[in-house]
Design a protein around this motif. Structure first.
Motif, PDB file in Angstrom:
ATOM      1  N   MET A 100      56.660  56.365   3.748  1.00 29.89           N
ATOM      2  CA  MET A 100      57.836  57.098   2.919  1.00 29.89           C
ATOM      3  C   MET A 100      57.974  56.138   1.704  1.00 29.89           C
ATOM      4  O   MET A 100      58.645  56.323   0.757  1.00 29.89           O
ATOM      5  CB  MET A 100      59.018  57.083   3.612  1.00 29.89           C
ATOM      6  N   GLY A 101      57.630  54.965   1.787  1.00 26.76           N
ATOM      7  CA  GLY A 101      57.920  53.861   0.720  1.00 26.76           C
ATOM      8  C   GLY A 101      56.737  53.780  -0.334  1.00 26.76           C
ATOM      9  O   GLY A 101      56.897  52.923  -1.239  1.00 26.76           O
ATOM     10  N   SER A 102      55.777  54.692  -0.494  1.00 26.19           N
ATOM     11  CA  SER A 102      54.587  54.680  -1.221  1.00 26.19           C
ATOM     12  C   SER A 102      55.223  55.126  -2.741  1.00 26.19           C
ATOM     13  O   SER A 102      55.455  56.141  -2.937  1.00 26.19           O
ATOM     14  CB  SER A 102      53.511  55.346  -0.577  1.00 26.19           C
ATOM     15  N   GLY A 103      55.187  53.955  -3.656  1.00 24.47           N
ATOM     16  CA  GLY A 103      55.578  54.599  -4.753  1.00 24.47           C
ATOM     17  C   GLY A 103      57.269  54.605  -4.980  1.00 24.47           C
ATOM     18  O   GLY A 103      57.687  54.763  -6.306  1.00 24.47           O
ATOM     19  N   ASN A 104      57.936  54.304  -3.878  1.00 29.23           N
ATOM     20  CA  ASN A 104      59.210  54.177  -4.009  1.00 29.23           C
ATOM     21  C   ASN A 104      60.143  52.966  -3.398  1.00 29.23           C
ATOM     22  O   ASN A 104      59.384  52.273  -2.845  1.00 29.23           O
ATOM     23  CB  ASN A 104      59.757  55.421  -2.964  1.00 29.23           C
ATOM     24  N   ASN A 105      61.143  52.672  -3.712  1.00 30.66           N
ATOM     25  CA  ASN A 105      61.807  51.764  -3.300  1.00 30.66           C
ATOM     26  C   ASN A 105      62.332  51.858  -1.867  1.00 30.66           C
ATOM     27  O   ASN A 105      62.958  53.281  -1.727  1.00 30.66           O
ATOM     28  CB  ASN A 105      63.003  51.113  -4.226  1.00 30.66           C
ATOM     29  N   PHE A 106      62.083  51.017  -0.787  1.00 27.70           N
ATOM     30  CA  PHE A 106      62.448  51.490   0.686  1.00 27.70           C
ATOM     31  C   PHE A 106      63.532  50.401   1.041  1.00 27.70           C
ATOM     32  O   PHE A 106      63.403  49.461   1.005  1.00 27.70           O
ATOM     33  CB  PHE A 106      61.170  51.506   1.334  1.00 27.70           C
ATOM     34  N   TYR A 107      64.461  51.175   1.749  1.00 23.48           N
ATOM     35  CA  TYR A 107      65.807  50.318   2.280  1.00 23.48           C
ATOM     36  C   TYR A 107      66.106  50.886   3.761  1.00 23.48           C
ATOM     37  O   TYR A 107      66.192  51.906   3.786  1.00 23.48           O
ATOM     38  CB  TYR A 107      66.748  50.540   1.371  1.00 23.48           C
ATOM     39  N   SER A 108      65.881  50.047   4.741  1.00 24.23           N
ATOM     40  CA  SER A 108      66.387  50.213   6.032  1.00 24.23           C
ATOM     41  C   SER A 108      67.200  49.388   6.647  1.00 24.23           C
ATOM     42  O   SER A 108      66.839  48.078   6.743  1.00 24.23           O
ATOM     43  CB  SER A 108      65.053  50.427   6.815  1.00 24.23           C
ATOM     44  N   PRO A 109      68.398  49.593   7.120  1.00 23.47           N
ATOM     45  CA  PRO A 109      69.337  48.750   7.737  1.00 23.47           C
ATOM     46  C   PRO A 109      69.337  48.740   9.027  1.00 23.47           C
ATOM     47  O   PRO A 109      68.809  49.350   9.862  1.00 23.47           O
ATOM     48  CB  PRO A 109      71.014  49.327   7.411  1.00 23.47           C
ATOM     49  N   PHE A 110      69.485  47.252   9.798  1.00 22.95           N
ATOM     50  CA  PHE A 110      69.267  47.306  10.951  1.00 22.95           C
ATOM     51  C   PHE A 110      70.897  47.473  11.615  1.00 22.95           C
ATOM     52  O   PHE A 110      71.700  46.747  10.765  1.00 22.95           O
ATOM     53  CB  PHE A 110      69.229  45.703  11.285  1.00 22.95           C
ATOM     54  N   TYR A 111      70.993  48.129  12.593  1.00 21.13           N
ATOM     55  CA  TYR A 111      72.428  48.686  12.918  1.00 21.13           C
ATOM     56  C   TYR A 111      72.437  48.555  14.320  1.00 21.13           C
ATOM     57  O   TYR A 111      71.776  48.281  15.241  1.00 21.13           O
ATOM     58  CB  TYR A 111      72.793  49.880  12.428  1.00 21.13           C
ATOM     59  N   ARG A 112      73.889  48.609  14.883  1.00 21.92           N
ATOM     60  CA  ARG A 112      74.016  48.465  16.449  1.00 21.92           C
ATOM     61  C   ARG A 112      73.970  50.106  16.921  1.00 21.92           C
ATOM     62  O   ARG A 112      74.836  50.594  17.192  1.00 21.92           O
ATOM     63  CB  ARG A 112      75.632  48.201  16.566  1.00 21.92           C
ATOM     64  N   HIS A 113      72.718  50.578  17.017  1.00 23.31           N
ATOM     65  CA  HIS A 113      72.567  51.788  17.612  1.00 23.31           C
ATOM     66  C   HIS A 113      72.542  51.581  19.013  1.00 23.31           C
ATOM     67  O   HIS A 113      72.618  50.851  19.743  1.00 23.31           O
ATOM     68  CB  HIS A 113      70.943  52.093  17.244  1.00 23.31           C
ATOM     69  N   MET A 114      73.051  52.889  19.505  1.00 22.86           N
ATOM     70  CA  MET A 114      73.237  52.888  20.979  1.00 22.86           C
ATOM     71  C   MET A 114      71.966  52.880  21.863  1.00 22.86           C
ATOM     72  O   MET A 114      70.946  53.473  21.331  1.00 22.86           O
ATOM     73  CB  MET A 114      73.940  54.423  21.082  1.00 22.86           C
ATOM     74  N   THR A 115      72.157  52.292  23.139  1.00 21.61           N
ATOM     75  CA  THR A 115      70.855  52.288  24.021  1.00 21.61           C
ATOM     76  C   THR A 115      70.669  53.518  24.347  1.00 21.61           C
ATOM     77  O   THR A 115      71.184  54.410  24.614  1.00 21.61           O
ATOM     78  CB  THR A 115      71.251  51.186  24.979  1.00 21.61           C
TER      79      THR A 115
END
Length: 316
Positions: A100-115
Protein backbone atom coordinates in the motif's frame (compact mmCIF):
# COMPACT_ATOMS: atom_id res chain seq x y z
CA UNK A 1 4.69 -15.61 10.45
CA UNK A 2 1.49 -15.49 8.37
CA UNK A 3 -0.27 -17.43 11.11
CA UNK A 4 0.89 -14.88 13.68
CA UNK A 5 -0.09 -12.00 11.43
CA UNK A 6 -3.72 -13.05 11.29
CA UNK A 7 -4.41 -15.17 14.35
CA UNK A 8 -6.15 -12.33 16.14
CA UNK A 9 -7.75 -10.55 13.16
CA UNK A 10 -11.46 -10.06 13.82
CA UNK A 11 -14.05 -7.81 12.39
CA UNK A 12 -16.56 -5.72 14.27
CA UNK A 13 -19.76 -3.77 14.15
CA UNK A 14 -20.91 -0.31 13.11
CA UNK A 15 -21.55 2.32 15.78
CA UNK A 16 -21.18 6.04 16.42
CA UNK A 17 -17.72 5.32 17.74
CA UNK A 18 -15.91 8.65 17.85
CA UNK A 19 -17.80 9.75 20.95
CA UNK A 20 -15.56 10.72 23.85
CA UNK A 21 -16.36 7.96 26.32
CA UNK A 22 -15.11 4.52 27.25
CA UNK A 23 -16.30 1.23 28.64
CA UNK A 24 -14.23 1.02 31.79
CA UNK A 25 -15.56 -0.54 34.94
CA UNK A 26 -14.12 -0.91 38.41
CA UNK A 27 -12.84 -4.39 37.51
CA UNK A 28 -11.16 -3.56 34.21
CA UNK A 29 -7.95 -1.79 33.34
CA UNK A 30 -7.88 0.97 30.71
CA UNK A 31 -4.43 1.68 29.22
CA UNK A 32 -3.17 5.24 28.98
CA UNK A 33 -4.47 7.09 25.94
CA UNK A 34 -2.01 7.38 23.05
CA UNK A 35 -0.41 10.76 22.40
CA UNK A 36 -0.33 11.18 18.65
CA UNK A 37 2.17 14.02 18.82
CA UNK A 38 4.64 11.32 19.94
CA UNK A 39 6.30 9.50 17.02
CA UNK A 40 6.29 6.33 19.13
CA UNK A 41 2.55 6.04 18.45
CA UNK A 42 3.03 5.76 14.67
CA UNK A 43 4.39 3.45 12.01
CA UNK A 44 5.34 5.62 9.02
CA UNK A 45 7.06 5.38 5.67
CA UNK A 46 7.82 8.32 3.37
CA UNK A 47 7.88 6.76 -0.11
CA UNK A 48 6.47 9.52 -2.33
CA UNK A 49 9.82 10.82 -3.51
CA UNK A 50 8.60 12.77 -6.54
CA UNK A 51 5.34 14.19 -5.19
CA UNK A 52 3.09 12.22 -7.55
CA UNK A 53 1.66 9.78 -4.99
CA UNK A 54 -0.69 10.23 -2.07
CA UNK A 55 -1.05 9.49 1.62
CA UNK A 56 -2.29 6.14 2.95
CA UNK A 57 -3.83 6.07 6.44
CA UNK A 58 -4.03 2.43 7.54
CA UNK A 59 -5.75 0.98 10.63
CA UNK A 60 -4.49 -2.37 11.91
CA UNK A 61 -6.71 -5.31 12.89
CA UNK A 62 -7.03 -7.07 16.27
CA UNK A 63 -3.79 -8.40 17.74
CA UNK A 64 -4.14 -8.75 21.50
CA UNK A 65 -5.90 -11.22 23.75
CA UNK A 66 -7.18 -10.26 27.20
CA UNK A 67 -4.35 -9.58 29.62
CA UNK A 68 -3.89 -8.58 33.26
CA UNK A 69 -2.34 -5.37 34.56
CA UNK A 70 0.34 -5.33 37.25
CA UNK A 71 -2.33 -4.82 39.91
CA UNK A 72 -4.42 -7.75 38.68
CA UNK A 73 -7.08 -5.95 36.64
CA UNK A 74 -8.32 -7.54 33.43
CA UNK A 75 -7.81 -5.50 30.25
CA UNK A 76 -9.78 -5.78 27.01
CA UNK A 77 -7.59 -3.36 25.04
CA UNK A 78 -4.17 -3.31 23.45
CA UNK A 79 -1.77 -0.94 25.17
CA UNK A 80 0.01 1.22 22.54
CA UNK A 81 2.61 2.21 25.17
CA UNK A 82 3.59 -1.45 25.58
CA UNK A 83 6.53 -2.23 23.22
CA UNK A 84 5.36 -5.83 22.84
CA UNK A 85 1.88 -4.76 21.75
CA UNK A 86 3.33 -2.28 19.26
CA UNK A 87 5.60 -5.02 17.90
CA UNK A 88 2.59 -7.29 17.36
CA UNK A 89 0.72 -4.58 15.43
CA UNK A 90 3.83 -3.77 13.41
CA UNK A 91 3.94 -7.32 12.04
CA UNK A 92 0.76 -6.67 10.09
CA UNK A 93 1.30 -2.97 9.39
CA UNK A 94 4.78 -3.42 7.92
CA UNK A 95 3.59 -6.13 5.52
CA UNK A 96 0.67 -4.00 4.36
CA UNK A 97 2.99 -1.02 3.93
CA UNK A 98 5.07 -3.10 1.51
CA UNK A 99 2.31 -2.85 -1.09
CA UNK A 100 0.00 0.00 0.00
CA UNK A 101 2.92 2.33 0.67
CA UNK A 102 4.66 1.79 -2.66
CA UNK A 103 5.11 5.29 -4.08
CA UNK A 104 2.96 6.75 -1.31
CA UNK A 105 3.50 8.12 2.17
CA UNK A 106 2.15 5.60 4.65
CA UNK A 107 0.85 6.35 8.16
CA UNK A 108 -0.56 3.87 10.65
CA UNK A 109 -1.37 4.68 14.30
CA UNK A 110 -1.02 2.30 17.22
CA UNK A 111 -4.27 2.37 19.14
CA UNK A 112 -6.17 0.73 21.97
CA UNK A 113 -7.87 -1.85 19.80
CA UNK A 114 -10.30 -4.18 21.48
CA UNK A 115 -9.09 -7.69 22.27
CA UNK A 116 -10.18 -10.87 20.55
CA UNK A 117 -12.26 -12.14 23.47
CA UNK A 118 -14.94 -9.49 23.05
CA UNK A 119 -15.30 -10.22 19.33
CA UNK A 120 -15.49 -13.93 20.07
CA UNK A 121 -18.69 -13.43 22.05
CA UNK A 122 -20.35 -12.44 18.76
CA UNK A 123 -22.50 -10.24 20.97
CA UNK A 124 -23.08 -6.96 19.18
CA UNK A 125 -24.00 -5.17 22.41
CA UNK A 126 -20.62 -6.09 23.88
CA UNK A 127 -18.87 -5.00 20.70
CA UNK A 128 -20.72 -1.68 20.86
CA UNK A 129 -19.75 -1.19 24.48
CA UNK A 130 -16.07 -1.95 24.24
CA UNK A 131 -15.05 -0.64 20.85
CA UNK A 132 -16.03 2.99 21.41
CA UNK A 133 -12.71 3.74 23.05
CA UNK A 134 -10.80 2.09 20.21
CA UNK A 135 -12.60 4.16 17.62
CA UNK A 136 -12.01 7.36 19.57
CA UNK A 137 -8.26 6.68 19.39
CA UNK A 138 -8.50 6.17 15.63
CA UNK A 139 -10.43 9.41 15.16
CA UNK A 140 -7.91 11.28 17.31
CA UNK A 141 -5.05 9.84 15.26
CA UNK A 142 -6.72 10.80 12.00
CA UNK A 143 -7.35 14.34 13.25
CA UNK A 144 -3.64 14.67 14.02
CA UNK A 145 -2.73 13.29 10.59
CA UNK A 146 -5.27 15.57 8.89
CA UNK A 147 -4.00 18.67 10.65
CA UNK A 148 -0.49 18.09 9.27
CA UNK A 149 -1.13 16.79 5.75
CA UNK A 150 -1.05 19.05 2.69
CA UNK A 151 -4.63 20.01 1.84
CA UNK A 152 -5.51 19.12 -1.71
CA UNK A 153 -3.22 16.09 -1.69
CA UNK A 154 -5.15 12.82 -2.25
CA UNK A 155 -5.32 10.35 0.60
CA UNK A 156 -6.58 6.80 1.08
CA UNK A 157 -8.22 5.22 4.12
CA UNK A 158 -7.67 1.49 4.55
CA UNK A 159 -8.15 -1.06 7.31
CA UNK A 160 -8.56 -4.75 7.89
CA UNK A 161 -11.09 -6.39 10.22
CA UNK A 162 -11.39 -4.15 13.31
CA UNK A 163 -9.48 -1.68 11.16
CA UNK A 164 -12.22 -2.00 8.53
CA UNK A 165 -14.74 -0.93 11.15
CA UNK A 166 -12.50 2.05 11.83
CA UNK A 167 -12.57 3.04 8.16
CA UNK A 168 -16.37 3.05 8.20
CA UNK A 169 -16.36 5.24 11.30
CA UNK A 170 -13.76 7.59 9.84
CA UNK A 171 -15.92 8.10 6.77
CA UNK A 172 -18.64 9.34 9.13
CA UNK A 173 -16.08 11.47 10.95
CA UNK A 174 -14.75 13.32 7.87
CA UNK A 175 -15.95 16.85 7.22
CA UNK A 176 -16.97 17.67 3.66
CA UNK A 177 -13.78 19.58 2.86
CA UNK A 178 -11.56 16.68 3.92
CA UNK A 179 -13.73 14.22 2.02
CA UNK A 180 -12.96 16.10 -1.19
CA UNK A 181 -9.35 14.85 -0.92
CA UNK A 182 -10.34 11.20 -0.40
CA UNK A 183 -9.18 9.06 -3.30
CA UNK A 184 -10.83 5.93 -1.87
CA UNK A 185 -11.60 4.00 1.31
CA UNK A 186 -10.80 0.28 1.58
CA UNK A 187 -12.86 -1.78 4.04
CA UNK A 188 -11.18 -5.20 4.04
CA UNK A 189 -12.85 -8.05 5.88
CA UNK A 190 -15.70 -6.04 7.35
CA UNK A 191 -19.20 -4.93 6.36
CA UNK A 192 -20.68 -1.64 5.26
CA UNK A 193 -24.30 -1.87 6.30
CA UNK A 194 -27.35 -0.28 4.65
CA UNK A 195 -27.65 1.93 7.74
CA UNK A 196 -24.06 3.11 7.25
CA UNK A 197 -24.84 4.14 3.68
CA UNK A 198 -28.10 5.84 4.63
CA UNK A 199 -26.48 7.80 7.46
CA UNK A 200 -23.36 9.07 5.68
CA UNK A 201 -23.11 10.81 2.31
CA UNK A 202 -19.38 10.07 2.24
CA UNK A 203 -20.01 6.33 1.86
CA UNK A 204 -20.46 5.57 -1.84
CA UNK A 205 -19.95 2.09 -3.25
CA UNK A 206 -17.14 1.71 -5.79
CA UNK A 207 -18.46 0.75 -9.22
CA UNK A 208 -15.23 0.22 -11.10
CA UNK A 209 -11.44 0.29 -11.06
CA UNK A 210 -10.70 4.01 -10.92
CA UNK A 211 -13.71 5.88 -9.54
CA UNK A 212 -12.76 8.13 -6.63
CA UNK A 213 -14.26 9.21 -3.34
CA UNK A 214 -15.69 5.70 -3.11
CA UNK A 215 -15.64 2.77 -0.69
CA UNK A 216 -14.21 -0.62 -1.63
CA UNK A 217 -15.64 -3.40 0.55
CA UNK A 218 -15.40 -7.18 0.47
CA UNK A 219 -15.48 -10.33 2.63
CA UNK A 220 -14.32 -13.74 1.37
CA UNK A 221 -16.15 -17.05 1.86
CA UNK A 222 -16.03 -20.50 0.31
CA UNK A 223 -19.83 -20.55 0.14
CA UNK A 224 -22.53 -18.08 1.17
CA UNK A 225 -23.66 -20.51 3.87
CA UNK A 226 -20.45 -19.61 5.73
CA UNK A 227 -21.22 -15.89 6.05
CA UNK A 228 -20.45 -14.65 9.58
CA UNK A 229 -22.99 -11.91 10.39
CA UNK A 230 -20.90 -9.97 12.88
CA UNK A 231 -18.34 -9.21 10.16
CA UNK A 232 -20.18 -9.43 6.87
CA UNK A 233 -23.97 -9.18 7.16
CA UNK A 234 -25.99 -7.25 6.45
CA UNK A 235 -23.74 -5.64 3.87
CA UNK A 236 -24.75 -3.06 1.29
CA UNK A 237 -21.85 -3.41 -1.16
CA UNK A 238 -19.11 -5.62 -2.51
CA UNK A 239 -16.64 -5.26 -5.36
CA UNK A 240 -14.36 -7.90 -6.82
CA UNK A 241 -10.75 -6.82 -6.12
CA UNK A 242 -9.45 -8.86 -9.07
CA UNK A 243 -11.57 -7.60 -11.99
CA UNK A 244 -13.22 -4.60 -10.23
CA UNK A 245 -16.82 -5.46 -11.07
CA UNK A 246 -19.82 -5.57 -8.75
CA UNK A 247 -21.78 -8.22 -10.64
CA UNK A 248 -21.21 -11.99 -10.75
CA UNK A 249 -18.61 -11.92 -13.54
CA UNK A 250 -15.89 -14.28 -12.24
CA UNK A 251 -12.20 -13.41 -12.17
CA UNK A 252 -9.36 -15.93 -12.17
CA UNK A 253 -5.86 -15.26 -10.90
CA UNK A 254 -2.79 -17.28 -9.99
CA UNK A 255 -4.12 -19.72 -12.65
CA UNK A 256 -6.28 -21.66 -10.19
CA UNK A 257 -8.23 -19.22 -7.99
CA UNK A 258 -11.64 -17.95 -9.10
CA UNK A 259 -13.33 -15.05 -7.30
CA UNK A 260 -17.00 -14.17 -7.85
CA UNK A 261 -19.23 -11.56 -6.23
CA UNK A 262 -22.53 -12.77 -4.81
CA UNK A 263 -24.75 -9.78 -5.69
CA UNK A 264 -27.42 -11.05 -3.32
CA UNK A 265 -25.20 -11.38 -0.26
CA UNK A 266 -22.48 -8.83 -1.12
CA UNK A 267 -19.57 -11.18 -0.40
CA UNK A 268 -16.83 -12.79 -2.49
CA UNK A 269 -17.15 -16.52 -3.16
CA UNK A 270 -13.78 -18.14 -3.87
CA UNK A 271 -13.03 -21.51 -5.47
CA UNK A 272 -9.66 -23.12 -6.05
CA UNK A 273 -8.34 -21.80 -2.74
CA UNK A 274 -9.13 -23.22 0.68
CA UNK A 275 -7.21 -20.85 2.95
CA UNK A 276 -5.80 -23.84 4.83
CA UNK A 277 -2.83 -21.80 6.03
CA UNK A 278 -5.20 -19.81 8.27
CA UNK A 279 -6.32 -21.79 11.34
CA UNK A 280 -9.80 -21.29 12.81
CA UNK A 281 -10.09 -18.33 15.16
CA UNK A 282 -12.06 -19.16 18.30
CA UNK A 283 -14.16 -21.58 16.26
CA UNK A 284 -16.13 -19.05 14.25
CA UNK A 285 -13.72 -17.35 11.82
CA UNK A 286 -11.75 -19.13 9.11
CA UNK A 287 -14.40 -21.85 9.28
CA UNK A 288 -15.84 -21.75 5.76
CA UNK A 289 -15.21 -18.03 5.55
CA UNK A 290 -11.58 -17.05 4.87
CA UNK A 291 -11.45 -13.91 6.96
CA UNK A 292 -7.72 -13.92 7.51
CA UNK A 293 -6.87 -13.80 3.79
CA UNK A 294 -8.38 -10.39 3.09
CA UNK A 295 -5.27 -8.11 3.02
CA UNK A 296 -3.00 -10.80 1.58
CA UNK A 297 -4.78 -12.86 -1.07
CA UNK A 298 -5.50 -9.80 -3.24
CA UNK A 299 -2.44 -7.68 -2.50
CA UNK A 300 -1.13 -7.92 -6.07
CA UNK A 301 -4.24 -6.06 -7.26
CA UNK A 302 -4.89 -3.86 -4.22
CA UNK A 303 -1.52 -2.09 -4.39
CA UNK A 304 -1.84 -1.04 -8.05
CA UNK A 305 -5.47 -0.09 -7.51
CA UNK A 306 -4.56 2.32 -4.71
CA UNK A 307 -2.06 3.96 -7.05
CA UNK A 308 -4.63 4.07 -9.87
CA UNK A 309 -7.26 5.76 -7.74
CA UNK A 310 -4.75 8.28 -6.40
CA UNK A 311 -3.71 9.07 -9.99
CA UNK A 312 -7.36 9.39 -11.06
CA UNK A 313 -8.03 11.76 -8.17
CA UNK A 314 -5.07 13.93 -9.21
CA UNK A 315 -6.59 14.27 -12.70
CA UNK A 316 -9.90 15.57 -11.36
Amino acid sequence: MKRLLLLFSLATLLLPACADDNASTSSTFIPQAPDYTDATMWYTQENDLDGTGGDVFYIVSTWETDWTSDDGQLCHYADPWNPSHREHMTREISKVADYMGSGNNFYSPFYRHMTIEIWATQDEDQVYKWTRLSMKDVCDAFDHFNSHRHKGRPFVLAGFSQGGLAVVELLKHLDDATYQDLAAAYVLGYKVTPDDVASCSHIKAAQGETDTGVTICYNTVKDVKYIVPIISAPCAMCINPVNWVTDATPATFNDTITVTVSPEHHVLVVTGYDGAEYPPIYGFLNVGDIHSCEPWLYQSTLGPNISARIAAHRKK
